[in-house]
Scaffold this active site. Structure first.
Site, PDB file in Angstrom:
ATOM      1  N   ASP A 140      78.323 112.760 -19.839  1.00  0.00           N
ATOM      2  CA  ASP A 140      77.542 111.113 -19.990  1.00  0.00           C
ATOM      3  C   ASP A 140      76.653 111.652 -20.731  1.00  0.00           C
ATOM      4  OD1 ASP A 140      75.601 110.690 -18.435  1.00  0.00           O
ATOM      5  OD2 ASP A 140      76.880 110.184 -16.772  1.00  0.00           O
ATOM      6  N   HIS A 213      70.653 110.931 -17.210  1.00  0.00           N
ATOM      7  CA  HIS A 213      71.915 110.336 -15.926  1.00  0.00           C
ATOM      8  C   HIS A 213      72.391 111.041 -15.638  1.00  0.00           C
ATOM      9  CE1 HIS A 213      74.927 107.695 -15.506  1.00  0.00           C
ATOM     10  NE2 HIS A 213      74.378 107.130 -15.296  1.00  0.00           N
ATOM     11  N   SER A 543      76.892 103.489 -11.518  1.00  0.00           N
ATOM     12  CA  SER A 543      77.374 105.799 -12.005  1.00  0.00           C
ATOM     13  C   SER A 543      76.449 106.096 -10.442  1.00  0.00           C
ATOM     14  CB  SER A 543      75.906 105.303 -13.090  1.00  0.00           C
ATOM     15  OG  SER A 543      76.213 104.984 -14.171  1.00  0.00           O
TER      16      SER A 543
END
Length: 761
Positions: A140, A213, A543
């Site tokens: 990520d 994220h 996600s």
């Protein structure tokens, strides 16, 4: 909750948009990155090592090109920068299977354990040191190591089988790792080859997460227990990942400019070397055949090594055929809601109230009704209603609350635009594209989001009243919301555009308004103007649903160390639910009607039931090779994908419908007159107690007769296998007709369910 020795990788990147890598050199050369697939078995005997052969092959077409990465696990080959002509010359050489252009991907973008029933079910999962032997790797944007979600309190020594390491770089050293965060690496050669050197004033050339994220996804999958977690007081409670005692390893592959496939493959290569057992990937993009899709190719290699591969379905819903990651060796996860909401009501001057959602926490609005204006009437721009940058006229919005329409730019950015123009609040209205789906945001000014119907009514009030007024009432956090879950409108939908006979998505999991750890380098909105810093953030997307399944897969692997990736996926699918406790069908927020298998796959995950599914549909690498033969793949195409010499048996009839998948997708030809007949063969493996299972199909399927042979299966011992055949006989129907049903095997103790989707094309 303890687990066996297994290593997980969570490749959480996001729904992507395919674009060619940017040219690196001067115009005359137009170099870009290619991934070169080699037939390793064809290496000439004059070379002592395959890397020497790769280098020689490259130098034969380019005197200046260098290899960015070499690969041996995910593919046999390398990545490099070439001109189009050099790539063409290289592909024509002996031993070269394919020369594929690099693809750029972009990210998709506390109550969950209770909602999934994990809090009350801790005793059902194994309690031993094996829990802390699990390593969840996250591909990520990196990690914020100081997050409390990565505290290592109570964890023993790092597993002896772990082969990874922590890599130093900008604002990150090996000292940032501990017994929870045990691995951290970054991969940027492909990114820098395409877009130039990383600007270290804007992002860290290291595993450190400057985006948020990656920290959010990693802590969702395996975050430690953190009491008193919240975002500005919203969702107050204990935050914890799905597998709280698992270790975390981070592989940073996503940067400001995107996530590049050469870097992703290199990270997958390293993850396999580190002895991982599960991969979970929230990335996808484009609709490429499997042999041209780097992620599908890398995932095939992972599957062969016993790694469960889990991916997000994408955020391109509710349009049909919008799925990413549809290969059958990948577990494809859509998104649903929780039973938690963050209500913020719009109260109009005419006395009417409309419900919305918000995570705003800051200076309150004045305690009175305030002037209200529609953005489209406060702008000279044709799209002024969207509150794009620099489109609002300050004199018309100063001191007022502004109604903005959703679309084009980020929801939180619209609020920043209103604030910059002097507005004191915002009502954000959905349009037809989003319907009644409400996603909460930590706005920079007092703001709430409302559905399309409410937005239309509010807009009518604005247009009909010469002096409209409004205020927003913030109600905090509410739980017990019904119905829940519902399928999120943004969650990508089937049918499967690559192989229509494989039903996707496989399942849905929580993906709306999820609280998890966050980066200290960026505010909760991600906007440059947002100077707030938070330990936890609430965001939405597939996600977010993907790492839920990644952590749950680890829990199942812990309880059943001998289960294959296909068995784990089967357990999650066949025990998923599609109706609420009141027996009503699960809803799709996009339509307000019951959702279908094209929306929710097998249904919403139920990890407690998945622990003991009774029967599973198992699959091996050889089964998938037979599937490729059924697709009429050439020997070259299979070698590109599977990295081995494999020839389909000319005397054998391969059928996609024989792949032992836990769901059924049936396609009838609407042009043909008379009856269509399609047969599916499946094999069930007993992983429960002995029992006799009877089959049922519901509801009735108009235009289709479904017959199952045999209708009873008896199992007397563990791992016993029994096969059955389903025959679908369809009458002529108009093109575009869809019929849905559910097939269940039950012995009174276990219920093993499979979704059925029947389409006339």
């Amino acid at each position: 909750m303890e687990m066996v020795k297994c290593f997980m990788i969570v490749l959480i990147l996001g729904l992507c948009h395919v674009s060619m890598a940017a040219p690196l050199e001067e115009k005359k050369s137009h170099r870009k990155t290619y991934i070169v697939h080699m037939a390793k078995s064809e290496m000439p005997p004059s070379f002592q090592h395959h890397t020497h052969w790769y280098d020689s092959s490259l130098k034969s077409v380019s005197g200046s090109a260098a290899m960015l990465y070499t690969y041996d696990n995910v593919i046999h080959g390398f990545s490099t920068q070439l001109t189009d002509k050099e790539a063409e010359q290289l592909e024509s050489q002996p031993g070269i299977l394919a020369v594929l252009p690099e693809v750029r991907y972009e990210l998709h973008t506390t109550r969950t354990p209770e909602f999934l029933g994990l809090s009350q079910a801790a005793a059902l999962f194994p309690e031993s040191e094996s829990a802390s032997e699990v390593v969840i790797g996250v591909l990520d944007t990196g990690v914020w190591p100081e997050s409390k979600s990565f505290a290592d309190t109570g964890l023993g020594p790092i597993p002896s089988s772990w082969k990874g390491a922590c890599e130093s770089g900008t604002n990150f050293t090996s000292a940032n790792c501990n017994k929870k965060l045990i691995g951290a690496k970054y991969f940027a050669k492909g990114y820098e080859a395409a877009l130039g050197a990383i600007d270290e004033t804007k992002e860290s050339r290291s595993p450190r997460d400057d985006d948020g994220h990656g920290t959010h996804t990693a802590s969702t999958a395996a975050g430690s227990v953190v009491e008193g977690a919240s975002l500005f007081g919203y969702a107050q409670g204990t935050a914890r990942g799905m597998a709280t005692r698992a270790r975390v390893a981070v592989y940073k592959v996503c940067w400001i400019g995107g996530c590049f496939s050469s870097d992703i493959l290199a990270a997958m290569e390293k993850a396999i070397d580190d002895n991982v057992n599960v991969l979970s990937m929230s990335l996808g993009g484009g609709m490429s055949d499997y042999y041209r899709d780097s992620v599908a190719i890398g995932s095939f290699a992972a599957m062969e090594k016993g790694i469960l591969v889990s991916c997000s379905a994408g955020n391109a819903g509710p349009a049909p055929y919008s799925l990413s990651n549809v290969a059958p060796w990948i577990t494809t996860v859509g998104a649903g809601t929780l039973d938690r909401d963050f209500p913020a009501f719009v109260s109009l001057g005419n006395g009417k109230n409309f419900s919305g959602v918000s995570l705003y926490r800051g200076s309150p609005l004045p305690g009175k009704m305030l002037p209200f204006v529609y953005a489209g009437n406060a702008s000279n721009a044709t799209n002024g209603n969207l509150c794009m940058m620099d489109t609002l006229i300050p004199e018309k919005v100063a001191g007022k609350i502004v109604l903005c329409d959703r679309g084009m730019n980020a929801r939180v950015q619209k609020g920043a635009v209103v604030k910059a123009a002097g507005g004191i609040g915002m009502v954000l209205s959905n349009t037809a594209a989003n319907g009644e789906e409400l996603v909460a945001d930590a706005h920079l000014l007092p703001a709430t989001a409302v559905g399309q119907k409410s937005g239309d009514a509010i807009r009518d009030y604005l247009f009909s009243n010469p002096n409209p007024t409004v205020t927003i009432l913030f109600e905090g956090t509410k739980v017990g919301i019904e119905p829940s879950p519902v399928v999120a409108a943004f969650s990508s939908r089937g049918p499967n555009s690559i192989t229509s006979e494989i039903l996707k998505p496989d399942m849905i999991a929580p993906g709306v308004n999820i609280l998890a750890g966050w980066s200290g380098a960026v505010g909760p909105t991600g906007l440059a103007t947002d100077t707030r810093r938070v330990d936890f953030n609430i965001i939405s997307g597939t996600s977010m649903s993907c790492p839920h399944v990644s952590g749950l897969a680890g829990l199942l692997k812990a309880a059943h160390p001998d289960w294959s990736p296909a068995a784990i996926r089967s357990a999650l699918m066949t025990t998923a639910y599609t109706e609420y406790k009141n027996k009503q069908q699960m809803q799709d927020i996009a339509t307000g009607k019951p959702s279908t298998p094209f929306d929710h796959g097998a249904g919403h995950v139920d990890p407690v039931s998945a622990l003991n599914p009774g029967l599973v549909y198992d699959l091996t690498a050889e089964d998938y090779l037979g599937f490729l033969c059924a697709l009429n793949y050439t020997e070259f195409q299979i070698r590109s994908l599977a990295r081995r010499n494999f020839s389909c048996d000319a005397s054998k009839r391969y059928r996609v419908t024989d792949l032992n998948y836990p769901s059924f997708a049936v396609n009838f030809d609407s042009v043909m007159g008379g009856s269509n007949v399609v047969k599916h063969t499946r094999t069930l493996t007993n992983v429960g107690s002995p029992g006799t299972y009877k089959v049922s199909v519901s509801p009735e399927t108009p235009g289709v007769k479904i017959s199952i042979e045999p209708q009873t299966l008896s199992f007397s011992q563990a791992n016993e296998k029994k096969s059955y055949t389903v025959t679908f006989s369809g009458s002529s129907q108009p093109t575009g007709t869809n019929v849905f049903a559910r097939l269940e095997w039950s012995d009174g103790k276990y219920t093993v369910g499979s979704p059925i989707a029947i389409s006339w094309t």
